[in-house]
Design an enzyme around this catalytic site. Structure first.
Site, short mmCIF file in Angstrom:
data_model
loop_
_atom_site.label_atom_id
_atom_site.label_comp_id
_atom_site.label_asym_id
_atom_site.label_seq_id
_atom_site.Cartn_x
_atom_site.Cartn_y
_atom_site.Cartn_z
CG PHE A 40 40.08 27.29 50.04
CD1 PHE A 40 39.14 27.74 49.13
CD2 PHE A 40 39.66 26.44 51.06
CE1 PHE A 40 37.82 27.37 49.23
CE2 PHE A 40 38.33 26.06 51.18
CZ PHE A 40 37.41 26.53 50.26
N GLY A 41 42.30 31.03 51.41
CA GLY A 41 42.27 31.75 52.68
C GLY A 41 40.86 32.28 52.89
CB ILE B 39 39.26 36.56 50.03
CG1 ILE B 39 39.56 37.73 50.99
CG2 ILE B 39 38.46 37.06 48.82
CD1 ILE B 39 40.46 38.82 50.42
NE ARG C 246 51.94 27.13 50.96
CZ ARG C 246 52.45 28.24 51.46
NH1 ARG C 246 53.70 28.53 51.24
NH2 ARG C 246 51.74 29.07 52.19
CB THR D 158 39.15 40.22 43.36
OG1 THR D 158 39.08 38.90 43.90
CG2 THR D 158 37.97 40.48 42.45
NE ARG E 74 47.74 43.81 46.51
CZ ARG E 74 46.60 44.03 47.18
NH1 ARG E 74 45.43 43.76 46.64
NH2 ARG E 74 46.63 44.55 48.39
CD GLU F 283 45.95 47.77 40.62
OE1 GLU F 283 45.87 48.52 41.62
OE2 GLU F 283 45.64 46.58 40.65
CG HIS G 212 42.83 47.72 43.65
ND1 HIS G 212 44.19 47.47 43.68
CD2 HIS G 212 42.33 47.14 44.78
CE1 HIS G 212 44.49 46.79 44.79
NE2 HIS G 212 43.37 46.58 45.47
CB ILE G 213 36.27 48.91 43.34
CG1 ILE G 213 35.73 47.91 42.29
CG2 ILE G 213 36.65 50.23 42.69
CD1 ILE G 213 34.40 48.33 41.67
N GLY G 214 37.83 46.20 45.30
CA GLY G 214 37.41 45.08 46.16
C GLY G 214 36.87 45.53 47.51
C1 8YV Z 1 42.68 48.26 49.50
C2 8YV Z 1 43.19 45.81 49.04
O1 8YV Z 1 41.72 49.12 49.03
O2 8YV Z 1 43.00 45.29 51.33
C3 8YV Z 1 43.65 45.16 50.30
O3 8YV Z 1 44.67 44.45 50.25
O4 8YV Z 1 43.59 45.47 47.98
C4 8YV Z 1 42.21 46.89 49.08
O5 8YV Z 1 41.20 46.48 49.94
C5 8YV Z 1 44.00 48.66 48.92
O6 8YV Z 1 45.01 47.93 49.53
C6 8YV Z 1 44.24 50.17 49.08
O7 8YV Z 1 44.55 50.49 50.42
#
Ligand code: 8YV
Length: 306
Positions: free
Chosen positions: A142-143, A145, A165, A223, A225, A254, A272-274
């Site tokens: 719960f940071g 994001i 925690r 979203t 890791r 990945e 991995h497009i967050g």
């Molecule tokens: C990045 C990410 O695109 O910020 C992060 O931690 O996962 C993504 O926003 C990735 O780290 C590539 O640099």
């Protein structure tokens, strides 16, 4: 005189200056004995051997990304090298988490394939999805994001709980209940969204045991890791139907994706497009550059991690 900055990969950086001098960007593979900074990206590992081989003059590893799991932080700290990140991906990553929540529950990717394949006929019935509004959403981590996802969930009248925690002050204002036991959180959630950093403590946190505690048919979205989830155990849970659907933006190995996931209609996959929007990438570049210049001019980056 110029200042030398190394980069792990070629990045579209504008001409830069610090201390009134030009900054010369040099690929890490070419090396430079006088380099003061290494710019890394989240997808390039900077392990102990790379750190040991850096010139003595390097005092900062500026990561392009909020997560720093690609960097051996202990090895950097042991050499007195600071590490900075770019904590500006919050809203874009939360948008993507919500997109995956909607896509996995309402089977959007499968529906798109179905229409394109000409399977929609007067008699055909597309398989039913799951309801999002009013559902129980479990947020793991719960940071910034996780909290941004909770804000979006309020618009869908979801009942939000979170695991962290310790309880966070923001929980009350967001109407999100703290559940101190992770097993209890997943057992009580229709949808679980993961927003944890990857550390030695969180690697494979979502293994067979925890996946076995999910509500039957629940939806899992990641979203954060990839290695937070034991991908083989997830495949088993999806095959058994104990996890009903998944929305995955990150993967254990990945850019390799477990081939079983590629065949599953109940899984929505993204590469991995967050942070992959134009404005977010521009914000990240500005923040990474800001850290480099602040370090060169004051000895401290703005967003120091270690
Ligand atoms: C990045 C990410 O695109 O910020 C992060 O931690 O996962 C993504 O926003 C990735 O780290 C590539 O640099």
């Amino acid at each position: 005189m110029t200042i030398t900055v190394l980069t792990v990969r070629s990045l579209p950086l504008p001409p830069l200056k610090a201390r009134g001098e030009d900054i010369r960007i040099v690929p890490l593979s070419e090396g430079a004995a006088d380099a003061e900074v290494l710019i890394a990206t989240g997808t390039d590992p900077v392990g102990a051997a790379t750190i040991a081989a850096l010139p003595k003059s390097v005092g900062l590893i500026a990561n392009f990304g909020v997560g720093t799991d690609n960097i051996d932080l202990d090895a950097a700290a042991a050499r007195g090298i600071r590490v900075s990140n770019t904590p500006v991906v919050t809203e874009d990553t939360a948008d993507l988490a919500f997109a995956l929540i909607l896509a996995a529950t309402r089977r959007i990717a499968a529906a798109d394939r179905y229409v394109r394949a000409g399977q929609w006929t007067a008699r055909a019935a597309f398989p039913l999805g799951q309801r999002v509004h009013g559902a129980r959403l479990g947020i793991v981590g719960f940071g910034a994001i996780g909290q941004a996802v909770a804000r979006r969930a309020a618009g869908f009248s979801m009942k939000v709980s979170y695991w962290a925690r310790s309880p966070k002050d923001e929980g009350a204002s967001l109407g999100a209940a703290h559940v101190p036991d992770l097993g209890e959180l997943v057992a009580g959630s229709d949808i679980v969204s993961i927003h944890l950093p990857l550390t030695s403590q969180t690697r494979h946190l979502f293994g067979a045991d925890l996946l076995g505690r999910f509500k039957p048919g629940a939806v899992l979205v990641n979203t954060g890791r990839g290695p937070l989830i034991d991908e083989a155990a997830l495949v088993t849970a999806l095959e058994a139907g104990t996890i009903g659907a998944a929305g995955l933006d990150v993967f254990e190995h990945e850019p390799q994706v477990d081939p079983h996931l590629l065949t599953m209609d109940q899984v929505v996959l993204a590469p991995h497009i967050g942070s992959a929007t134009g404005p977010c990438r521009a914000d990240m570049a500005a923040r990474a550059i800001g850290n480099v210049i602040a370090f060169l001019e004051t000895g401290e980056p703005r967003d120091r991690v270690v």
